[in-house]
Design a protein around this motif. Structure first.
Motif, mmCIF file in Angstrom:
data_model
loop_
_atom_site.group_PDB
_atom_site.id
_atom_site.type_symbol
_atom_site.label_atom_id
_atom_site.label_comp_id
_atom_site.label_asym_id
_atom_site.label_seq_id
_atom_site.Cartn_x
_atom_site.Cartn_y
_atom_site.Cartn_z
ATOM 1 N N ASP A 102 39.760 47.840 29.260
ATOM 2 C CA ASP A 102 40.854 47.095 29.887
ATOM 3 C C ASP A 102 40.247 45.964 30.720
ATOM 4 O OD1 ASP A 102 42.834 46.232 31.724
ATOM 5 O OD2 ASP A 102 43.874 48.155 31.573
ATOM 6 N N PRO A 103 40.599 44.690 30.413
ATOM 7 C CA PRO A 103 39.995 43.579 31.172
ATOM 8 C C PRO A 103 40.305 43.646 32.661
ATOM 9 C CG PRO A 103 41.549 42.747 29.507
ATOM 10 C CD PRO A 103 41.475 44.229 29.326
ATOM 11 N N SER A 104 41.464 44.192 33.021
ATOM 12 C CA SER A 104 41.791 44.308 34.443
ATOM 13 C C SER A 104 40.825 45.279 35.117
ATOM 14 C CB SER A 104 43.225 44.810 34.615
ATOM 15 O OG SER A 104 44.124 44.043 33.852
ATOM 16 N N ASN A 105 40.528 46.366 34.436
ATOM 17 C CA ASN A 105 39.580 47.324 35.008
ATOM 18 C C ASN A 105 38.169 46.757 35.057
ATOM 19 O OD1 ASN A 105 41.623 49.195 35.307
ATOM 20 N ND2 ASN A 105 41.217 50.208 33.348
ATOM 21 N N GLN A 106 37.807 45.979 34.045
ATOM 22 C CA GLN A 106 36.486 45.333 34.055
ATOM 23 C C GLN A 106 36.349 44.391 35.249
ATOM 24 O OE1 GLN A 106 35.144 43.669 30.256
ATOM 25 N NE2 GLN A 106 36.547 45.016 29.175
ATOM 26 N N ALA A 107 37.389 43.599 35.471
ATOM 27 C CA ALA A 107 37.347 42.661 36.594
ATOM 28 C C ALA A 107 37.313 43.403 37.923
ATOM 29 C CB ALA A 107 38.564 41.725 36.544
ATOM 30 N N TRP A 108 38.090 44.441 38.018
ATOM 31 C CA TRP A 108 38.175 45.199 39.275
ATOM 32 C C TRP A 108 36.830 45.849 39.600
ATOM 33 C CZ3 TRP A 108 38.273 50.571 40.606
ATOM 34 C CH2 TRP A 108 38.828 50.865 41.862
ATOM 35 N N LEU A 109 36.142 46.342 38.578
ATOM 36 C CA LEU A 109 34.871 47.041 38.816
ATOM 37 C C LEU A 109 33.702 46.091 39.040
ATOM 38 C CD1 LEU A 109 35.158 49.931 36.206
ATOM 39 C CD2 LEU A 109 34.799 50.238 38.671
ATOM 40 N N THR A 110 33.700 44.959 38.325
ATOM 41 C CA THR A 110 32.478 44.122 38.323
ATOM 42 C C THR A 110 32.697 42.682 38.742
ATOM 43 O OG1 THR A 110 32.716 43.271 36.052
ATOM 44 C CG2 THR A 110 31.690 45.454 36.316
ATOM 45 N N SER A 133 33.853 41.521 48.620
ATOM 46 C CA SER A 133 32.612 41.910 49.301
ATOM 47 C C SER A 133 31.879 42.987 48.509
ATOM 48 C CB SER A 133 32.938 42.447 50.698
ATOM 49 O OG SER A 133 33.631 43.678 50.576
ATOM 50 N N ASN A 134 30.599 43.124 48.771
ATOM 51 C CA ASN A 134 29.835 44.205 48.139
ATOM 52 C C ASN A 134 30.409 45.569 48.518
ATOM 53 O OD1 ASN A 134 28.113 42.512 46.794
ATOM 54 N ND2 ASN A 134 26.553 42.527 48.408
ATOM 55 N N THR A 135 30.831 45.691 49.749
ATOM 56 C CA THR A 135 31.441 46.941 50.200
ATOM 57 C C THR A 135 32.635 47.312 49.328
ATOM 58 O OG1 THR A 135 30.890 46.182 52.413
ATOM 59 C CG2 THR A 135 32.305 48.140 52.258
ATOM 60 N N GLU A 136 33.422 46.294 49.014
ATOM 61 C CA GLU A 136 34.611 46.526 48.199
ATOM 62 C C GLU A 136 34.220 46.988 46.790
ATOM 63 O OE1 GLU A 136 37.721 46.686 48.796
ATOM 64 O OE2 GLU A 136 38.728 46.326 46.873
ATOM 65 N N TYR A 137 33.219 46.341 46.197
ATOM 66 C CA TYR A 137 32.790 46.791 44.855
ATOM 67 C C TYR A 137 32.197 48.201 44.913
ATOM 68 C CZ TYR A 137 33.762 42.190 42.939
ATOM 69 O OH TYR A 137 34.401 41.048 42.543
ATOM 70 N N ASP A 138 31.478 48.497 45.978
ATOM 71 C CA ASP A 138 30.927 49.850 46.119
ATOM 72 C C ASP A 138 32.040 50.893 46.247
ATOM 73 O OD1 ASP A 138 28.377 48.849 45.959
ATOM 74 O OD2 ASP A 138 28.048 48.788 48.129
ATOM 75 N N ARG A 139 33.069 50.544 46.981
ATOM 76 C CA ARG A 139 34.220 51.444 47.118
ATOM 77 C C ARG A 139 34.840 51.736 45.750
ATOM 78 N NH1 ARG A 139 39.908 51.179 47.485
ATOM 79 N NH2 ARG A 139 39.937 48.994 46.846
ATOM 80 N N ARG A 140 34.992 50.701 44.961
ATOM 81 C CA ARG A 140 35.636 50.863 43.657
ATOM 82 C C ARG A 140 34.802 51.732 42.721
ATOM 83 N NH1 ARG A 140 37.743 44.548 42.818
ATOM 84 N NH2 ARG A 140 39.076 44.542 44.681
#
Lengths: 395, 395
Positions: free
Chosen positions: B37-45, B10-17
């Motif tokens: 780090d690709p994991s961090n890229q995926a987690w953020l965006t 959700s957008n909320t989840e990306y905003d939280r991150r």
């Protein structure tokens, strides 16, 4: 030992590799070389294992015995896989793993001293996944009297011309490539889930062909469909294949870490005009490039031959059209030396192997038809695989 | 678009991150952060694709829109996978790829300037597979006025406590883990070829469970047998399983990049005394550790509880016994923040997830029985999986 053949190559082959590497080291003025690329480690010593997520290296002094160095628990794997007569084994303790207080490169510096390795001029692989910025700055701090030089791809370049033993492995990998590509073509149908097709392809690759057991390729199946085929590196999801869409399959058979990649595309339904035009240009471009892929010509000659066909067809690719291949570990099955592109002027020699890879990734469609090839003594390059060079239309 | 849900959260989840990351950036005194780090890229965006073999990054300024940056052809994947309202997309041309004349980080420096990103104090992930020594020295040279600081694991730490949306993904991954582990146990028999069993396990994982389609795990099946089980990271070969040998299976189900690893071991024939003793110690140690795996305790409490049991059994492990888990890409399914070991003093909080992983890798045998766990509000940790916690004996 349950592993019947821990070092898959002959001693002569390992001696050849070390000798080539040392000649290049001497030319570069290096006393020793720290090899962090797992493909280079395997090529030099036989080391094999999915342990490259922690720091490890093979150290090659200009004289004396090279040694493998890594995490303690992985030294158990090293003694089982390296050519022991030619490779020492050293380890660091587990408190160095992902610590914020100490770094494995501090341990490596101590091991270099303990083994009396000459460290005046050390080569490191500066642009490699497995030599981090921190590994570099730690090593610089730990060896203040050393001249630490960039030796990126020094070993990779020695791998460019394959020996007969290596070509035997690649021909075995090619048999797996043929098998899994044909399977992808056969199974692609409207309604088939992408993840289930990826499962079948991967299982067929690991199973291999007859006695040729399949190793894991350095990249998972790439198989985007429809407009997603514009993006070359999307992996699968749980969607089904649909009529009216083209899907490319970029796959590689892998035998004992040697890869032979191959791409073919499947159209479910009749192809629209732009897909047909793309297919025609790719096939003509591949043929033109293969004709130029001869010993004595240059890598750019292949790229320019393809480029002339693409220009004629009005297709702008904007990407290199291939790279050298062989032994590899994730995340890449390329050898990271030669690229097939206009600015690369390397002279082609017999025994060089490439993935000739003119993928089309346009704004809202994509198409891949490729060949892995061997440069021969005479005549045009030999494709490793035997799948018809065309777009497969299933209507 | 054939991808029905390009940004799985959700957008909320990306905003939280993003908010968590920016708070940590501010605390570290950073104007901007380069996330490799690709994991961090995926987690953020949301960015997803097997393109991490070339240089790419997500840039997070303290204020303003983050952007993904990578190879031109992969920008086609970026526009299809990132949360577009929250992420810009930039690319470099293909002549930067594996070139000896130019480096992608030179392009990134120009993109930072073009977007007016504040670069006085930039964080980079110094100890990451995908931020090479050369990437670092190139960036330092291209940004002579910037203070480039080590921000290794800054984003990884924000990932430690999982949201409900993430736990839903991990529970789905756990269903796949259960399926493939049970399959490995069921299929293991004398005479079964290791590569064929790896094929079956992998195919079952990709196929998934019902609507839970399987993604590729960040590590291939690890399944050494007999004396080779001393080495935790050996992969398979074409050998057959043999009576009298113990094989451990270290596997992970993966759902949309979220992993739940699990290990179980299978003995073909009756186990010798040292294997039985190892089994007993592992089970007792896991139980003792799980009891301590409570919110408010520390990571080391789990390790010490296990360690006391191991000491009593006279088994010296010499390795950490676990690590945090979640979203990941090859070559590692760990999160690379917390380790379960005596020196790690992190306070356990509800929503943290670990692979509690007390593998035994002795000189000539090995055994793995593990659990992936969730720290709860109250009570001991919840194991994600449902496979009996024991050595499976097939006689």
């Amino acid at each position: 030992m349950t592993t019947p053949d821990p070092t898959p190559f002959s001693n002569t082959e390992y001696d050849r590799r070390l000798s080539l590497t040392r000649t290049a080291m001497a030319q570069a003025g290096l006393d020793s070389l720290i090899v962090t690329d797992p493909s280079n480690q395997a090529w030099l010593t036989g080391y094999d294992g999915w342990s490259f997520y922690v720091h490890q290296a093979v150290v090659v002094p200009l004289e004396g015995m090279p040694f493998w160095w890594g995490r303690r628990q992985d030294s158990n794997g090293a003694v089982r896989t390296v050519n022991r007569d030619r490779t020492g084994v050293e380890f660091y303790t587990d408190d160095f793993v992902q610590s914020t207080e100490r770094h494995p490169m501090q341990d490596l510096a101590r091991k270099l001293a303990a083994r009396d390795i000459k460290t005046a001029r050390i080569g490191v692989e500066m642009d490699n996944y497995y030599f981090s910025a921190k590994a570099y700055t730690t090593l610089v701090a730990a060896l203040p009297d050393s001249d630490i030089r960039d030796a990126t791809a020094l070993v990779n370049w020695q791998r460019a011309i394959k020996s007969d033993e290596e070509l035997d492995f690649m021909r075995k990998a090619a048999r797996i490539s043929d098998k899994i590509t044909q399977l992808a073509i056969d199974r692609a149908e409207p309604g088939v889930r992408k993840n289930e097709l990826a499962a079948e392809i991967t299982a067929a690759g690991y199973t291999g062909v007859d006695d040729i057991w399949g190793d894991y390729p350095a990249i998972v199946p790439l198989m985007p469909s429809g407009t997603d085929a514009a993006a070359p590196h999307l992996t699968w999801n749980g969607d089904v294949m649909k009529k009216g869409e083209v899907t490319f399959f970029e796959l590689a058979g892998c035998y004992r870490r040697y890869h032979v990649p191959l791409s073919r595309s499947v159209m479910l339904g009749q192809p629209p005009e732009h897909i047909k035009r793309g297919e025609g240009a790719l096939i003509e471009g591949l043929e033109a490039g293969l004709e130029k892929a001869r010993a004595g010509n240059r890598t750019c000659d292949i790229a320019n031959a393809l480029g002339a066909v693409m220009d004629k067809a009005g297709i702008e690719r904007g990407a290199r059209c291939g790279y050298s291949i062989g032994l590899s570990y994730p995340p890449d099955w390329g050898e990271r030396t030669m690229s097939l592109r206009p600015e690369d002027q390397t002279i082609l020699k017999p025994g060089m192997t490439f993935h000739f890879m003119p993928g089309l990734w346009m704004d809202d469609w994509g198409l891949e038809i490729t060949e892995s090839i061997l440069i021969r003594e005479d005549g045009p390059a030999e494709p490793f695989c035997n799948i018809p060079r065309k777009l497969f239309v299933k209507d």
